[in-house]
Scaffold this motif. Sequence first.
Motif, PDB file in Angstrom:
ATOM      1  N   GLY A  97      -2.408   0.315  -1.435  1.00  0.00           N
ATOM      2  CA  GLY A  97      -2.453  -1.438  -0.987  1.00  0.00           C
ATOM      3  C   GLY A  97      -1.332  -2.010  -1.142  1.00  0.00           C
ATOM      4  O   GLY A  97      -0.570  -1.386  -1.761  1.00  0.00           O
ATOM      5  N   LYS A  98      -1.087  -2.896  -0.081  1.00  0.00           N
ATOM      6  CA  LYS A  98       0.260  -3.396   0.008  1.00  0.00           C
ATOM      7  C   LYS A  98       0.326  -4.650  -1.169  1.00  0.00           C
ATOM      8  O   LYS A  98       1.541  -4.439  -2.089  1.00  0.00           O
ATOM      9  N   ASN A  99      -0.601  -4.701  -2.056  1.00  0.00           N
ATOM     10  CA  ASN A  99      -0.480  -5.458  -3.517  1.00  0.00           C
ATOM     11  C   ASN A  99      -0.898  -5.064  -4.633  1.00  0.00           C
ATOM     12  O   ASN A  99      -0.694  -5.290  -5.357  1.00  0.00           O
ATOM     13  N   ALA A 100      -0.495  -2.850  -4.285  1.00  0.00           N
ATOM     14  CA  ALA A 100      -0.754  -2.827  -5.915  1.00  0.00           C
ATOM     15  C   ALA A 100       0.197  -2.109  -5.765  1.00  0.00           C
ATOM     16  O   ALA A 100       1.592  -1.956  -5.130  1.00  0.00           O
ATOM     17  N   PRO A 101       0.846  -1.172  -7.043  1.00  0.00           N
ATOM     18  CA  PRO A 101       1.948  -0.064  -7.325  1.00  0.00           C
ATOM     19  C   PRO A 101       2.040   0.541  -6.268  1.00  0.00           C
ATOM     20  O   PRO A 101       1.048   1.052  -6.024  1.00  0.00           O
ATOM     21  N   ILE A 263       5.258   1.309   9.543  1.00  0.00           N
ATOM     22  CA  ILE A 263       5.297   0.182   8.741  1.00  0.00           C
ATOM     23  C   ILE A 263       4.655  -0.968   9.280  1.00  0.00           C
ATOM     24  O   ILE A 263       4.303  -1.714   8.508  1.00  0.00           O
ATOM     25  N   PRO A 264       6.230  -1.722   9.456  1.00  0.00           N
ATOM     26  CA  PRO A 264       6.111  -3.197   9.617  1.00  0.00           C
ATOM     27  C   PRO A 264       5.190  -3.090  11.160  1.00  0.00           C
ATOM     28  O   PRO A 264       4.338  -4.285  11.091  1.00  0.00           O
ATOM     29  N   VAL A 265       5.200  -2.085  11.697  1.00  0.00           N
ATOM     30  CA  VAL A 265       4.404  -2.509  12.698  1.00  0.00           C
ATOM     31  C   VAL A 265       2.125  -1.981  12.247  1.00  0.00           C
ATOM     32  O   VAL A 265       1.751  -3.385  12.871  1.00  0.00           O
ATOM     33  N   ALA A 295      11.516   4.776   2.993  1.00  0.00           N
ATOM     34  CA  ALA A 295      10.144   3.817   2.987  1.00  0.00           C
ATOM     35  C   ALA A 295       9.953   3.420   2.201  1.00  0.00           C
ATOM     36  O   ALA A 295       8.800   1.966   2.704  1.00  0.00           O
ATOM     37  N   ILE A 296      10.648   3.428   0.221  1.00  0.00           N
ATOM     38  CA  ILE A 296      10.338   2.026  -0.137  1.00  0.00           C
ATOM     39  C   ILE A 296      10.342   0.591   0.388  1.00  0.00           C
ATOM     40  O   ILE A 296      10.018  -0.219   0.154  1.00  0.00           O
TER      41      ILE A 296
END
Length: 366
Positions: A97-101, A263-265, A295-296
């Motif tokens: 997820g977005k807020n996970a490592p 990714i931003p889309v 990508a990171i």
Amino acid sequence: MIIVIKPGTSPQEIDRINQELSRPNLKTETSLGKHKVVIGLVGDTNELNPEQIQAISPCVENVLQIKQPFKRASLEFRHGEYSEVVVSTPNSEVAFGKNAPLVNVAGPCSVESEQMILDTAFQLKAAGAQFLRGGAYKPRTSPYDFQGHAELALEWLATARQETGLGIITEVMDAAELNAIAEVADVIQVGARNMQNFSLLKKVGAKGKPVLLKRGMSATIQEWLMAAEYILAAGNPNVILCERGIRTFDKQYTRNTFDISVIPVLRELTHLPIMLDPSHATGKSQYVASMALAAIAAGTDSLMIEVHPNPAKALSDGPQSLTPEQFYLLMEEMKVMAMAVGRSWKSASESMFCNLSHYQQYAAIA
């Protein structure tokens, strides 16, 4: 349509609101976020009056129409809150997820033998990967190419899972194989060629296991998200989207075109976690490292890297595969990049091998 519930509302009142919203042609789905409780209404909502829904309870904070055709996959469905897909592996729980490592997945295209997949799995764990990917059933362009070892390969993956503690990701090609794959896999992969196999998507969704959905090589972003909608609509909220390159006009220098802009889309469109696969996207091992780092930097939640102990002798996709040593070095670079962009990092085995010499010593033994 979504109904946003005020913070602090009791579970009993949420149940009562769900009952009030119940209709023969509608399905209610309650999403418990970190900050909000949202009730989604899926079905024909054209005749519903938002003001009447607002009046059902003083605990209703807001009523919103979802404009996107992909209802459950839409970021609106969770009122702007990104979801996490939590996968239970033998050693721990890993969140995508977005807020996970950042989550690292690696392994060969095909499971070629028991010893090969075991050696590779131990090396990948030593480098810090959390998941082992490997094909038991292989979709190939030519019917004469290696198609995988099928059930035997699943047994070898199960052994690797037990011996290393790594999670397993492997692809399903046919619904007839689904039960056997679900017994071994922690995440079931639906490949690019099956992205719009809607019958298979429904069955995979009904299985309940986390699903990795690869983008079709000619699929638009909306088609990809609508495919995810099939899995979500079958009752499975645990979908991870994987960009693996799309087919464009230039095939001379790379296998596909790596769409990092996705990714931003996707961040604006969906709450689902995002994975990128630079190996299949570029098709050439010399480009994998730079694309993984890019990508990171762009904000991916996970990476899938193809790794083979001897790429020159791989039965499939050797040219795009890194050696285990190359993967170890890439992981060191990826960790630095993740820290630079503020992404947390969690290795499967932080202390198993603390430097390259220890890693090389293990690799020599294996």
